[in-house]
Design a protein around this motif. Structure first.
Motif, PDB file in Angstrom:
ATOM      1  N   SER A  41       0.828  -1.202   0.000  1.00 38.40           N
ATOM      2  CA  SER A  41       0.000   0.000   0.000  1.00 38.40           C
ATOM      3  C   SER A  41       0.854   1.239   0.000  1.00 38.40           C
ATOM      4  CB  SER A  41      -0.916   0.007   1.229  1.00 38.40           C
ATOM      5  OG  SER A  41      -1.613   1.232   1.331  1.00 38.40           O
ATOM      6  N   ARG A  42       0.302   2.320  -0.566  1.00 36.28           N
ATOM      7  CA  ARG A  42       1.011   3.598  -0.592  1.00 36.28           C
ATOM      8  C   ARG A  42       0.713   4.427   0.642  1.00 36.28           C
ATOM      9  NH1 ARG A  42      -0.505   5.183  -6.866  1.00 36.28           N
ATOM     10  NH2 ARG A  42       0.837   3.672  -7.869  1.00 36.28           N
ATOM     11  N   LYS A  43      -0.260   4.013   1.437  1.00 37.61           N
ATOM     12  CA  LYS A  43      -0.681   4.844   2.565  1.00 37.61           C
ATOM     13  C   LYS A  43      -0.573   4.077   3.883  1.00 37.61           C
ATOM     14  CE  LYS A  43      -3.859   7.678  -0.152  1.00 37.61           C
ATOM     15  NZ  LYS A  43      -5.256   8.157  -0.304  1.00 37.61           N
ATOM     16  N   SER A  77       8.720   1.757  -6.132  1.00 41.43           N
ATOM     17  CA  SER A  77       7.706   1.608  -7.180  1.00 41.43           C
ATOM     18  C   SER A  77       6.281   1.669  -6.642  1.00 41.43           C
ATOM     19  CB  SER A  77       7.907   0.292  -7.940  1.00 41.43           C
ATOM     20  OG  SER A  77       7.762  -0.821  -7.066  1.00 41.43           O
ATOM     21  N   ILE A  84       5.233   3.881  -4.507  1.00 40.57           N
ATOM     22  CA  ILE A  84       4.934   5.272  -4.140  1.00 40.57           C
ATOM     23  C   ILE A  84       4.291   5.999  -5.316  1.00 40.57           C
ATOM     24  CG2 ILE A  84       5.930   7.457  -3.347  1.00 40.57           C
ATOM     25  CD1 ILE A  84       5.948   5.221  -1.254  1.00 40.57           C
ATOM     26  N   SER A  85       3.309   6.828  -5.027  1.00 35.94           N
ATOM     27  CA  SER A  85       2.602   7.530  -6.099  1.00 35.94           C
ATOM     28  C   SER A  85       3.550   8.469  -6.847  1.00 35.94           C
ATOM     29  CB  SER A  85       1.434   8.333  -5.525  1.00 35.94           C
ATOM     30  OG  SER A  85       1.901   9.421  -4.753  1.00 35.94           O
ATOM     31  N   ALA A  86       3.237   8.679  -8.117  1.00 35.48           N
ATOM     32  CA  ALA A  86       4.062   9.557  -8.953  1.00 35.48           C
ATOM     33  C   ALA A  86       4.130  10.964  -8.378  1.00 35.48           C
ATOM     34  CB  ALA A  86       3.508   9.595 -10.378  1.00 35.48           C
ATOM     35  N   GLU A  87       3.041  11.425  -7.793  1.00 36.78           N
ATOM     36  CA  GLU A  87       3.007  12.783  -7.250  1.00 36.78           C
ATOM     37  C   GLU A  87       3.982  12.953  -6.094  1.00 36.78           C
ATOM     38  OE1 GLU A  87      -0.838  12.005  -9.321  1.00 36.78           O
ATOM     39  OE2 GLU A  87       0.391  10.908  -7.864  1.00 36.78           O
ATOM     40  N   ARG A  88       4.051  11.961  -5.214  1.00 38.62           N
ATOM     41  CA  ARG A  88       4.978  12.050  -4.068  1.00 38.62           C
ATOM     42  C   ARG A  88       6.434  11.965  -4.535  1.00 38.62           C
ATOM     43  NH1 ARG A  88       4.016   7.935   0.406  1.00 38.62           N
ATOM     44  NH2 ARG A  88       5.045   9.480   1.744  1.00 38.62           N
ATOM     45  N   ARG A  96       7.503  12.875  -7.508  1.00 43.61           N
ATOM     46  CA  ARG A  96       7.753  14.171  -8.164  1.00 43.61           C
ATOM     47  C   ARG A  96       8.118  15.245  -7.147  1.00 43.61           C
ATOM     48  NH1 ARG A  96       2.370  16.428  -9.557  1.00 43.61           N
ATOM     49  NH2 ARG A  96       2.516  16.829  -7.311  1.00 43.61           N
ATOM     50  N   ARG A 133       3.678  13.341 -13.340  1.00 47.47           N
ATOM     51  CA  ARG A 133       2.554  14.229 -13.052  1.00 47.47           C
ATOM     52  C   ARG A 133       2.968  15.698 -12.891  1.00 47.47           C
ATOM     53  NH1 ARG A 133       0.988   9.691 -14.045  1.00 47.47           N
ATOM     54  NH2 ARG A 133      -0.744   8.603 -13.013  1.00 47.47           N
TER      55      ARG A 133
END
Length: 339
Positions: free
Chosen positions: A109-111, A207, A209-213, A215, A332
């Motif tokens: 999970s990312r969270k 991998s 982790i969300s692209a936004e974080r 970035r 993003r």
């Protein structure tokens, strides 16, 4: 530890730069709750660079925190309340107050799964690095410096260590590996050998982790005073292979003018030269820095060997432009930055 010089420096910096902190602490104290300045602001107070964004931790649950902030702050927002965080602003000071936490992360999970803790020591143990695992308790009879993981010692030595085993910390939140590279760039810190080794072992975890974080951390590295350090750490640990694979590929290419051992070194040098000239263009500029770093990423796909031992990269700027756009979109970035 109340007479510790670091405590005195942090308190003095806090009083000078953030006088509203004491009134916020008093607001929590009268309701029977604790409040401590925590994390990066404590570190920054000690090294004399405290800003107007302050992080606090408390034993008050989020709804109680929200009530207190509504009576203290001019504006309150609760976008992070599900994770125990309520924010507010009064004057020029922005505060984030988070309930003591112990976090459990699902490996896929990312969270985090948030569980509220019952002690500040437990809360500090889940921080990313020891230099960010210090606190200044403000609701006692006098301010108390809390440093269970020797963050002050590591701060003096300018070294990044984790409060718990690096593997446990990075498995819990893989983005901490990019934060290590960022702090190395921003603060000129070394990374402890065991931390660096764990970053290499767990690079693949980035991998999830969300692209936004990703970035946002990359931008902070790029906008630091020494992005070479952070970028090189991402490349050396294998993290860049996943989040910015075009960058490590530049190490495989020899500069056609033979001025540099590889195109990677050339690209970093151009980035540094661009930074040196930024003041003429109004100060630090993300677009200029990105353009400098990424201007040659089309070369690996366009390399051709010339008879006699030379090498050419025909139309690498066209191919590179397409690659840059694709990568920035994947991360993003906004259209203004991409275009």
């Amino acid at each position: 530890m109340r007479s510790n010089p670091a405590t005195e420096l942090a308190i003095r910096s806090l009083i000078e730069r953030a006088p509203l902190a004491s009134s916020l602490a008093q607001a929590f104290k009268v309701k029977g709750f604790t409040l401590a300045l925590v994390g990066g602001p404590v570190r920054d107070a000690i090294i004399g660079r405290l800003g107007n964004d302050l992080d606090f931790t408390t034993n008050a649950h989020p709804l109680e925190t929200k009530k207190i902030l509504q009576s203290w702050a001019e504006n309150v927002w609760e976008t992070g309340i599900a994770f125990g965080t309520v924010a507010g602003k009064r004057g020029d000071t922005t505060v984030e107050v988070t309930t003591y936490r112990t976090e459990n992360y699902d490996p896929d999970s990312r969270k985090p799964e948030v569980e509220y803790g019952d002690s500040i020591h437990g809360d500090l143990s889940r921080r990313d690095f020891t230099v960010n695992a210090m606190a200044l308790e403000l609701t006692g009879e006098e301010p108390e410096f809390i440093d269970p993981f020797n963050g002050l010692q590591d701060l003096a030595a300018k070294i990044l260590r984790t409060p718990v085993r690096p593997g446990d910390s990075f498995n819990d939140d893989p983005l901490r590996m990019m934060r290590a590279a960022r702090f190395a760039s921003q603060l000129d810190f070394e990374i402890a050998p065991e931390v660096l080794s764990s970053m290499k072992d767990l690079a693949h975890r980035i991998s999830i982790i969300s692209a936004e974080r990703v970035r946002d951390e990359f931008i902070k590295i790029m906008m630091s005073s020494n992005p070479r350090v952070g970028i090189t750490l991402l490349v050396d640990t294998g993290i860049a292979d996943i989040v910015l694979p075009e960058i490590p590929k530049l190490r495989l290419e020899v500069d056609e003018h033979h001025h540099h051992k590889d195109v990677y070194e050339h690209s970093i040098t151009v980035l540094e030269q661009a930074i040196e000239l930024e003041e003429r263009l109004g100060g630090a500029n993300l677009v200029i820095r990105l353009a400098a770093l990424l201007h040659d990423i089309g070369k690996p796909k366009t390399r051709a060997f010339i008879e006699g031992g030379g090498v050419s990269f025909h139309h690498h700027e066209v191919v590179g432009a397409r690659l840059v756009k694709k990568r920035l979109q994947a991360l993003r970035f906004d259209n203004d930055t991409i275009d």
